[in-house]
Design an enzyme around this catalytic site. Structure first.
Site, mmCIF file in Angstrom:
data_model
loop_
_atom_site.group_PDB
_atom_site.id
_atom_site.type_symbol
_atom_site.label_atom_id
_atom_site.label_comp_id
_atom_site.label_asym_id
_atom_site.label_seq_id
_atom_site.Cartn_x
_atom_site.Cartn_y
_atom_site.Cartn_z
ATOM 1 C CE LYS A 250 28.637 -5.415 -26.492
ATOM 2 N NZ LYS A 250 29.633 -4.575 -27.188
HETATM 3 C C1 E4P Z 1 28.361 -1.470 -28.083
HETATM 4 O O1 E4P Z 1 28.523 -2.173 -27.123
HETATM 5 C C2 E4P Z 1 29.194 -1.465 -29.286
HETATM 6 O O2 E4P Z 1 30.502 -1.817 -28.928
HETATM 7 C C3 E4P Z 1 29.320 -0.106 -29.939
HETATM 8 O O3 E4P Z 1 28.623 0.888 -29.247
HETATM 9 C C4 E4P Z 1 29.163 -0.093 -31.414
HETATM 10 O O4 E4P Z 1 29.319 1.223 -31.889
HETATM 11 P P1 E4P Z 1 29.595 1.580 -33.428
HETATM 12 O O5 E4P Z 1 28.290 1.542 -34.144
HETATM 13 O O6 E4P Z 1 30.147 2.983 -33.377
HETATM 14 O O7 E4P Z 1 30.571 0.566 -33.944
#
Ligand code: E4P
EC number: 2.2.1.2
Length: 214
Positions: A83
């Protein structure tokens, strides 16, 4: 539609996996910190539970640093997806790594154009964050619709992971729009399974069963 679980909590991953609902896992530095465990230990345990794409995020801000981290991460398991953040340096790393066959999930996407750039750079997955857009009074699901249209217009194969999911309606709308994947917190997965009429129906069946001659 694929369901990923958005957590680094292995108990939650095991529980959702036992329900047959986990096609992959996404983590991020905040979720790893919340687990209170070492990054690689958690990722190693996750790949042993789920046989699907497991996103592990880099923390470098420059492309050479991201590429170095990515090379270490992919050594852990064949299912690791790296990522990277949606920045010019992230795009540079996406191009270089995807050319070498590394699967990249470009994260922190907040506009359709950022998603298009990520797909052009060679991302396997793009992660638009709907909840965080809703939080600032912008239409999170609106950008999912636009990304779907753009990818379909030009035949981009990058898969759309709806991220920052906060409630069952986000998942419903992801499915209606045709997003490839929603990455969902465990609590929302459990909400999806529940309906008050299901509970009431079970209660009534069991009550009526009492009157059946034994
Ligand atoms: C995506 O890959 C992220 O880990 C995640 O969905 C972030 O979500 P949040 O906005 O609830 O922290």
């Amino acid at each position: 539609m694929k369901f990923f679980i958005d957590t680094a909590d292995v108990k939650e991953i095991r529980a959702a996996h036992d329900l047959g609902l986990v096609d992959g896992v996404t983590t991020n530095p905040s979720l790893i910190a919340k687990s209170g465990r070492k990054f690689k230990d958690v990722i190693k345990e996750i790949v042993s539970i789920v046989d699907g794409p497991i996103s592990a995020e880099v923390i470098s801000l420059d492309a050479p640093g991201m590429i170095k981290e990515a090379k270490e991460l992919v050594k852990i398991h064949k299912n690791i997806v790296v990522k990277v953040p949606m920045t010019p340096e992230g795009l540079k790393a996406t191009k270089a790594l995807s050319e070498k066959g590394v699967k990249i999930n470009v994260t922190l996407i907040f506009s359709p154009m950022q998603a298009l750039l990520a797909a052009k750079a060679g991302a396997t997955y793009v992660s638009p964050f709907v909840g965080r857009l809703d939080d600032i009074s912008q239409d999170g699901m609106g950008i999912i619709e636009e990304i779907r249209t753009i990818f379909d217009n030009y035949g981009y194969t990058a898969e759309i992971i709806v991220a920052s999911v906060r409630n069952p309606i986000h998942v419903l709308n992801s499915a209606l729009i045709g997003a490839d994947i929603a990455t969902i917190p465990y609590s929302v997965i459990m909400q999806l399974a529940k309906h008050p009429l299901t509970d009431a129906g079970i209660k009534k069946f069991l009550a009526d069963w009492e009157s059946v001659p034994k």
